[in-house]
Design a protein around this motif. Structure first.
Motif, short mmCIF file in Angstrom:
data_model
loop_
_atom_site.label_atom_id
_atom_site.label_comp_id
_atom_site.label_asym_id
_atom_site.label_seq_id
_atom_site.Cartn_x
_atom_site.Cartn_y
_atom_site.Cartn_z
N VAL A 1 0.82 -1.22 0.00
CA VAL A 1 0.00 0.00 0.00
C VAL A 1 0.85 1.26 0.00
O VAL A 1 0.33 2.37 0.21
CB VAL A 1 -0.95 0.00 1.21
N ALA A 2 2.14 1.09 -0.25
CA ALA A 2 3.02 2.26 -0.17
C ALA A 2 2.65 3.32 -1.18
O ALA A 2 2.77 4.51 -0.93
CB ALA A 2 4.47 1.82 -0.36
N GLY A 3 2.16 2.89 -2.37
CA GLY A 3 1.83 3.87 -3.41
C GLY A 3 0.38 4.26 -3.45
O GLY A 3 -0.08 4.87 -4.42
N ILE A 4 -0.38 3.93 -2.40
CA ILE A 4 -1.81 4.23 -2.38
C ILE A 4 -2.09 5.37 -1.42
O ILE A 4 -1.61 5.37 -0.28
CB ILE A 4 -2.61 2.98 -1.95
N ASP A 5 -2.88 6.31 -1.89
CA ASP A 5 -3.28 7.43 -1.04
C ASP A 5 -4.54 7.02 -0.29
O ASP A 5 -5.64 6.95 -0.86
CB ASP A 5 -3.56 8.66 -1.90
N LEU A 6 -4.39 6.73 0.99
CA LEU A 6 -5.51 6.24 1.77
C LEU A 6 -6.55 7.31 2.05
O LEU A 6 -7.64 7.01 2.55
CB LEU A 6 -5.01 5.66 3.10
N THR A 7 -6.27 8.55 1.72
CA THR A 7 -7.24 9.63 1.94
C THR A 7 -8.18 9.80 0.75
O THR A 7 -9.13 10.58 0.83
CB THR A 7 -6.51 10.95 2.20
N LEU A 8 -7.91 9.08 -0.38
CA LEU A 8 -8.79 9.19 -1.54
C LEU A 8 -10.15 8.56 -1.24
O LEU A 8 -10.24 7.60 -0.48
CB LEU A 8 -8.16 8.48 -2.74
N PRO A 9 -11.23 9.08 -1.81
CA PRO A 9 -12.55 8.46 -1.60
C PRO A 9 -12.62 7.09 -2.26
O PRO A 9 -11.95 6.82 -3.27
CB PRO A 9 -13.52 9.45 -2.27
N ALA A 10 -13.41 6.20 -1.71
CA ALA A 10 -13.53 4.84 -2.24
C ALA A 10 -14.24 4.85 -3.60
O ALA A 10 -15.03 5.75 -3.90
CB ALA A 10 -14.30 3.96 -1.26
N ARG A 11 -13.92 3.86 -4.42
CA ARG A 11 -14.61 3.72 -5.68
C ARG A 11 -16.02 3.19 -5.45
O ARG A 11 -16.22 2.25 -4.68
CB ARG A 11 -13.85 2.75 -6.60
N SER A 12 -16.98 3.77 -6.10
CA SER A 12 -18.37 3.34 -5.92
C SER A 12 -18.61 2.01 -6.64
O SER A 12 -18.13 1.81 -7.75
CB SER A 12 -19.33 4.40 -6.45
N LEU A 13 -19.33 1.12 -5.99
CA LEU A 13 -19.66 -0.16 -6.59
C LEU A 13 -20.96 -0.03 -7.37
O LEU A 13 -21.85 0.74 -7.00
CB LEU A 13 -19.84 -1.22 -5.49
N PRO A 14 -21.07 -0.78 -8.47
CA PRO A 14 -22.32 -0.69 -9.24
C PRO A 14 -23.50 -1.19 -8.42
O PRO A 14 -23.40 -2.21 -7.73
CB PRO A 14 -22.04 -1.61 -10.45
N ALA A 15 -24.58 -0.47 -8.48
CA ALA A 15 -25.77 -0.84 -7.72
C ALA A 15 -26.56 -1.91 -8.46
O ALA A 15 -26.73 -1.85 -9.68
CB ALA A 15 -26.65 0.38 -7.50
N GLY A 16 -27.00 -2.92 -7.74
CA GLY A 16 -27.83 -3.96 -8.33
C GLY A 16 -29.30 -3.58 -8.27
O GLY A 16 -29.67 -2.53 -7.75
#
Length: 390
Positions: free
Chosen positions: A142-157
């Motif tokens: 996770v060294a190259g991941i910005d943990l403050t970014l918002p999560a990706r939205s999952l497609p709604a079923g």
């Protein structure tokens, strides 16, 4: 004497062997000590001390080398190699343990305890190093991941359009006082045809129209079979609905399927009339599609109802001319059906009563509700089509 030997000579002969058996003081003990040690029993104190200290030194050296090696390991493969080299079947500590057979009995508890302590310490060091390596790998991942970014939205079923229209139809009819009932999809001829006043030569019984099993059972061609089963189990009055699947050997096209869904309705009581039937279904359809929905009843024939009707609702699709589409069959229950039920029950509970029944195609309801031009879209599972109903 008869031997002719003198007393002095005999005395000398007797004393000579005794002189050969004489030993130096302490020599006998030393000899016994050597013989005892040669058979692996009890070594002299000095030898015991040497063996014990040698084993202790060997164990301490193996443990120190193992700790030093473990501390320098940089990956999981190196960790596994070290474990095998130290604790494996041919590992250094395992080989040292085999030397316990030469340790005197009095020293085995102390040396054995030292071996166990060394094994426990090395095992703990390996586990600690493994945890440290895993933690480092997780951090690197996770060294190259910005943990403050918002999560990706999952497609709604979403629910399938048939499920949506079925649930809404059930809610409307439940508010009108109908109870839910169910029956098997694999049926016998009595419940599917005989009890519903279907003649033996009726085309619906033909193998070209109905799916039969070798056992004589069949896939029900309509949900009307639940009518008979409900009346067999329950004394009148009866007011039930039964959503479910039905199967026919129909040619699949824009308005027909060979496996489709219906919702069956049945009401039996005293003095039930055609007006009750018409009012019930008009209220139901306008509750689903709106008060401005165009509905028409056309005379028809069904073996189990008399009089019988087919119901059409006007379908309006953007870019196309409005057209009438058949969605249901209905009618007043034929007295022969009530007689067959009484015969099956061994009673006369349904004699002199009246009632109505209807069967509505859920696919047709969905087509009208959302302006679907082709019924096959409902079974193709195209996510582009289904996404419109989320």
């Amino acid at each position: 004497m008869s031997s002719g030997a003198s007393p002095q000579t005999l005395s000398e002969n007797i004393s000579k062997p005794a002189s050969r058996q004489a030993v130096r003081p302490g020599a006998e003990a030393a000899g016994n000590s050597r013989r005892t040690h040669s058979y692996g029993l009890t070594p002299p104190p000095a030898a015991r001390i040497v063996l014990r200290e040698r084993m202790k030194d060997q164990i301490a050296r193996i443990q120190a080398e193992a700790m030093s090696r473990i501390a320098e390991i940089a990956d999981m493969k190196g960790l596994e190699d070290a474990r095998v080299a130290i604790l494996g079947k041919k590992g250094t500590l395992t080989q040292a343990q085999q030397g316990m057979k030469d340790v005197p009995k009095e020293d085995k508890p102390a040396v054995g305890q030292m071996l166990n302590e060394a094994r426990a310490a090395i095992t703990a060091a390996l586990e600690e190093r493994q945890n440290a390596l895993q933690e480092a790998a997780d951090k690197a991942a996770v060294a190259g991941i910005d943990l403050t970014l918002p999560a990706r939205s999952l497609p709604a079923g979403g629910l399938h359009p048939l499920t949506l229209v079925r649930d809404e139809a059930v809610r409307v009819l439940r508010r009108m006082g109908f109870a839910l009932a169910e029956g098997p999809e694999i049926e016998d001829e009595f419940h599917c045809f005989d009890a519903l006043n279907t003649p033996t030569d009726h085309p619906a019984r033909n193998e070209k129209d109905t799916f039969y099993f070798d056992s004589g059972k069949l896939l029900r061609t309509h949900t009307s079979t639940v009518q008979v089963r409900a009346m067999e189990k329950q004394a009148p009055p009866v007011r039930i609905i039964s959503p479910g699947s039905a199967y026919r050997r129909d040619e699949i096209d824009a308005t027909h399927l060979s496996a489709f869904n219906q919702i069956e309705g049945l009401y039996v009581d005293k003095d039930v009339t055609v007006g009750d039937l018409k009012g019930t279904l008009e209220y139901f359809l306008k509750a689903l599609f709106g008060s401005e929905t165009d509905v028409r009843f056309r005379p028809h024939f069904f073996p189990f109802t008399e009089p019988s009707f087919e119901i059409d609702v006007k379908l309006t699709v953007a870019g196309q001319a409005p057209r009438w589409i058949e969605i249901a069959g209905c009618g007043m229950i034929d007295p022969a059906v009530l007689e067959a039920v009484d015969a099956s029950r061994g009673s006369s509970d349904y004699a002199g009563l009246s009632g109505f029944a209807f069967g509505i195609g859920l696919e047709r309801l969905a087509m009208i509700r959302w302006g679907i031009r082709d019924i096959r879209l409902l079974i193709e599972n195209d996510v582009r089509f289904l996404a419109q109903f989320q």
